[in-house]
Design an enzyme around this catalytic site. Sequence first.
Site, mmCIF file in Angstrom:
data_model
loop_
_atom_site.group_PDB
_atom_site.id
_atom_site.type_symbol
_atom_site.label_atom_id
_atom_site.label_comp_id
_atom_site.label_asym_id
_atom_site.label_seq_id
_atom_site.Cartn_x
_atom_site.Cartn_y
_atom_site.Cartn_z
ATOM 1 N N GLU A 74 5.667 2.509 3.723
ATOM 2 C CA GLU A 74 5.217 3.852 4.110
ATOM 3 C C GLU A 74 6.259 4.530 5.008
ATOM 4 O O GLU A 74 6.476 5.743 4.922
ATOM 5 C CB GLU A 74 3.839 3.773 4.786
ATOM 6 N N SER B 188 -3.263 -5.404 -0.614
ATOM 7 C CA SER B 188 -4.663 -5.617 -1.022
ATOM 8 C C SER B 188 -5.122 -7.060 -0.850
ATOM 9 O O SER B 188 -5.925 -7.568 -1.630
ATOM 10 C CB SER B 188 -4.881 -5.150 -2.468
ATOM 11 N N HIS C 282 8.330 -1.008 6.745
ATOM 12 C CA HIS C 282 7.160 -0.874 5.865
ATOM 13 C C HIS C 282 7.429 0.211 4.814
ATOM 14 O O HIS C 282 8.086 1.221 5.124
ATOM 15 C CB HIS C 282 5.918 -0.524 6.693
ATOM 16 N N GLY D 104 -3.697 -4.658 5.490
ATOM 17 C CA GLY D 104 -4.014 -3.280 5.859
ATOM 18 C C GLY D 104 -5.516 -3.072 5.901
ATOM 19 O O GLY D 104 -6.188 -3.425 6.875
ATOM 20 N N GLY E 80 -2.829 -0.912 -0.725
ATOM 21 C CA GLY E 80 -3.926 0.051 -0.651
ATOM 22 C C GLY E 80 -4.496 0.437 -2.003
ATOM 23 O O GLY E 80 -5.259 1.395 -2.116
ATOM 24 N N GLU F 277 5.770 -7.126 0.287
ATOM 25 C CA GLU F 277 4.675 -6.213 -0.036
ATOM 26 C C GLU F 277 5.032 -5.354 -1.248
ATOM 27 O O GLU F 277 5.697 -4.315 -1.095
ATOM 28 C CB GLU F 277 4.395 -5.294 1.153
ATOM 29 N N ASN G 38 -2.350 -4.846 9.882
ATOM 30 C CA ASN G 38 -1.611 -3.585 10.026
ATOM 31 C C ASN G 38 -2.664 -2.479 10.010
ATOM 32 O O ASN G 38 -3.138 -2.091 8.952
ATOM 33 C CB ASN G 38 -0.617 -3.442 8.869
ATOM 34 N N TRP G 39 -3.012 -2.017 11.195
ATOM 35 C CA TRP G 39 -4.097 -1.030 11.300
ATOM 36 C C TRP G 39 -3.668 0.356 10.799
ATOM 37 O O TRP G 39 -4.495 1.236 10.646
ATOM 38 C CB TRP G 39 -4.577 -0.929 12.746
ATOM 39 N N LYS G 40 -2.363 0.549 10.607
ATOM 40 C CA LYS G 40 -1.823 1.856 10.187
ATOM 41 C C LYS G 40 -2.338 2.968 11.116
ATOM 42 O O LYS G 40 -2.539 2.718 12.298
ATOM 43 C CB LYS G 40 -2.158 2.104 8.714
HETATM 44 P P1 PGA Z 1 -3.339 -3.114 2.227
HETATM 45 O O1 PGA Z 1 -2.035 -2.781 3.071
HETATM 46 O O2 PGA Z 1 -3.790 -4.499 2.639
HETATM 47 O O3 PGA Z 1 -4.330 -2.056 2.594
HETATM 48 O O4 PGA Z 1 -2.954 -3.092 0.791
HETATM 49 C C1 PGA Z 1 -1.067 -3.738 3.356
HETATM 50 C C2 PGA Z 1 0.076 -3.122 4.114
HETATM 51 O O5 PGA Z 1 0.469 -1.992 3.791
HETATM 52 O O6 PGA Z 1 0.627 -3.730 5.066
#
Ligand code: PGA
Length: 248
Positions: A97, A213, A95, A234, A173, A167, A10-12
Amino acid sequence: MSRRRIIAGNWKMNKTPSEAVELVETLKNLVKNDDVDVVYCVPAIDICPVAEAIKGSNVQLGAQNFYIEDKGAYTGEISAPMLKDAGVKYIIIGHSERRDIFGENDILINKKVKKAFEAGLSPILCCGESLELREAGVYADWIKRQIKWDLTGLSADQVKNLVIAYEPIWAIGTGKTATADQAEEVCKLIRDYIAELYDAATAEEVRIQYGGSMNAANAAELLDKPDIDGGLIGGASLKPDFGQIVNA
Ligand code: PGA
């Protein structure tokens, strides 16, 4: 049956189109593994250049968002058929976010899952609890409620083709990964709940990822668990570490 592992990046909101192509090149030889589905979920503007850059490789294309209508007066939005036509296979939906920053609720998320299937995309449906809910000990009920709302009206055949990403928000993150046992507990709970809502065969086929993470150092232990079929990654998906996760 054995479920095929799926490792999705997930490159966000990272990588300009030229940086995206560079990253695909950097990872090219590191992510070769024919036993695993490898997916890059990239920002909308990177979809076309990345589609071109991954041609001939084992990598599949994913996106991070769309709107539920096919076309029309929705300034700033893109539709599921547009993603499909651009070569996208997987789409992240729900997600945390998008839920927290952009106010998406389970009613919209359910509509998005249905639209994704209608357009021929494979949803990666995210769920997960906050630290507050975990500490209050109510995370199991919370996850079940999300799953129930988000899957409302879906057929067993659709659910068999779904990827669910567990998640925990407190692990995203933050560098604070759930332990393999904590992650397995919830992934198993999700599978058991699918069996209750549908049937054992559907639960056996649905693929469940852990995300939060995940990195080169902890991936193998997490992926070794019986109900964890992959990862949604991520931060570590933007680095050569991603290759180590694919091959963990
Ligand atoms: P992260 O993000 O690996 O940076 O914790 C995962 C995600 O939000 O899909």
